[in-house]
Scaffold this motif. Structure first.
Motif, short mmCIF file in Angstrom:
data_model
loop_
_atom_site.label_atom_id
_atom_site.label_comp_id
_atom_site.label_asym_id
_atom_site.label_seq_id
_atom_site.Cartn_x
_atom_site.Cartn_y
_atom_site.Cartn_z
N TYR A 129 0.87 -1.18 0.00
CA TYR A 129 0.00 0.00 0.00
C TYR A 129 0.90 1.22 0.00
CZ TYR A 129 -3.26 -3.63 1.24
OH TYR A 129 -3.99 -4.78 1.23
N TRP A 143 -3.33 7.67 4.30
CA TRP A 143 -4.04 6.79 3.38
C TRP A 143 -5.50 7.18 3.17
CZ3 TRP A 143 -2.47 3.31 -0.04
CH2 TRP A 143 -3.40 2.41 -0.58
N ARG A 173 -1.93 5.75 -3.53
CA ARG A 173 -2.69 6.99 -3.38
C ARG A 173 -1.74 8.18 -3.43
NH1 ARG A 173 -7.89 5.76 0.58
NH2 ARG A 173 -8.42 3.76 -0.43
N SER A 178 -3.94 0.95 -9.05
CA SER A 178 -4.15 -0.29 -8.31
C SER A 178 -3.96 -1.47 -9.24
CB SER A 178 -5.55 -0.33 -7.69
OG SER A 178 -6.55 -0.34 -8.70
N SER A 227 -7.19 7.43 -4.65
CA SER A 227 -6.41 6.39 -5.29
C SER A 227 -5.95 6.84 -6.66
CB SER A 227 -7.24 5.11 -5.41
OG SER A 227 -6.52 4.10 -6.07
N GLU A 252 -2.15 -1.07 -4.18
CA GLU A 252 -2.87 0.18 -4.44
C GLU A 252 -1.97 1.33 -4.08
OE1 GLU A 252 -7.02 2.58 -3.33
OE2 GLU A 252 -6.63 0.58 -2.50
#
Length: 348
Positions: free
Chosen positions: A162, A238, A187, A246, A243, A185
């Motif tokens: 992440y 987070w 962000r 992914s 996002s 994923e």
């Protein structure tokens, strides 16, 4: 203190038993012949000469001829000083034993402070490359590029990654497809951010953002510190950011059971049947364990504020082929499994 106790004390100070007996006898006799010393001390006649010579060689007695072979104590102050030093040593040892007994066992936690930011990044790269469960990483663009090889290796090892990339307005984000290739994923945080890496829920790497006045870093191998930084990562790095990339595996995957439960509640209230796969650890044995089942219920203690609003217990109940299994979050104790990775398989 009687003779036996004094002799035992000298033996503790390093005297042999016959040496201690002969020395105590000489203290009482003063100057005496060898037979007198043997009789008073109880040392056998066959050994008394050797015992006196050994005491003489160590500087405790003097052996001399005066019509017959005699001996007397020599320089008793030297022995007193040696005993005094040994007594202080025993006293220090007693205090140290007490201190170590009362102190908390710090060896269970390893915390290293470093002065170079590069040291933190290099150490994080080594840990990320060997991750097999989960990586949570918040970095700037330069560190992202430096850590890409390690992130790719972590993904190849099966770890979930992440990633949060922080950039000023003037910096362009990398291509989403290239980012998706090395993470579960990603962000985008539109503010400067400290460097944060949490690897397999136990290793932590932290440094202030590059605009900070102080340059330092922390490298920690401890689940408690990792838990604190995990929540900092979720709430500050987070959840509040969008996002940008992914992988196909990211769809329906969750970092923490609380966020899954938050999304599940509306589905369950509408009568949906939700199937979830969980990878984690058995709370009794600590061994890895995976289960899959239909959500039976969600339980949390938060006075109606939503499971992500509190730090209380959050439990996911699954109906599996082996019966009902309770799934908890990081640090789960009463549930059957501590979840490391959760994925929604289907909603019907």
């Amino acid at each position: 203190m009687n003779e036996s106790e004094l002799e035992a004390s000298l033996e503790t100070a390093g005297f042999a038993p016959y040496q201690a007996s002969a020395y105590v006898a000489l203290l009482e006799l003063g100057a005496a012949t060898v037979p007198e010393i043997a009789e008073k001390s109880g040392v056998p006649d066959s050994r008394i000469y050797d015992v006196l010579r050994s005491l003489e060689s160590e500087g405790y007695v003097e052996v001399y001829e005066q019509e017959s072979l005699q001996a007397r104590v020599y320089d008793h102050e030297r022995l007193q000083e040696q005993l005094r030093e040994r007594a202080e040593l025993f006293s220090d040892a007693r205090e140290e034993i007490e201190r170590r007994w009362e102190e908390p066992p710090m060896e269970e936690t390893v915390v290293n402070a470093v002065t170079r930011f590069e040291t933190v990044v290099e150490s994080a790269a080594d840990a990320i490359a060997t991750a097999d469960t989960q990586v949570q990483l918040s970095v700037g663009l330069e560190q992202y590029r430096e850590l890409r090889p390690a992130l790719r290796t972590a993904r190849e090892n099966g770890a979930s990654v992440y990633l949060v990339i922080s950039t000023p307005d003037s910096e362009a984000l990398p291509d989403p497809e290239s980012v998706a290739a090395v993470c579960t994923e990603a962000r985008h945080r539109e503010l400067p951010s400290p460097f944060v890496a949490i690897v397999d829920r136990s290793k932590v790497y932290f440094a202030p953002h590059t605009d900070s006045a102080n340059e330092y870093g922390l490298i920690v191998d401890d689940r408690t510190h990792a838990y604190v930084l995990h929540w900092f990562f979720l709430t500050n790095q987070w959840t509040v950011w969008d996002s940008i990339a992914s992988s196909g595996q990211a769809n329906g995957e969750y970092i923490d059971v609380r966020y899954l439960v938050d999304d599940l509640e509306p589905l369950l209230e509408n009568g949906k049947r939700v199937r979830v796969h969980v990878d984690g650890a058995d709370t009794d044995s600590g061994q890895r364990r995976s289960v899959e089942g239909v959500v039976r219920d969600v339980v949390y203690e938060n006075d109606g504020a939503g499971p992500t609003a509190r730090g209380g217990r959050v439990t996911l109940e699954l109906d599996t082929d082996a019966g009902t299994v309770e799934v908890g979050g990081w640090g789960a104790l009463v549930e059957d499994i501590e979840a490391h990775r959760l994925r929604v398989e289907s909603v019907t």
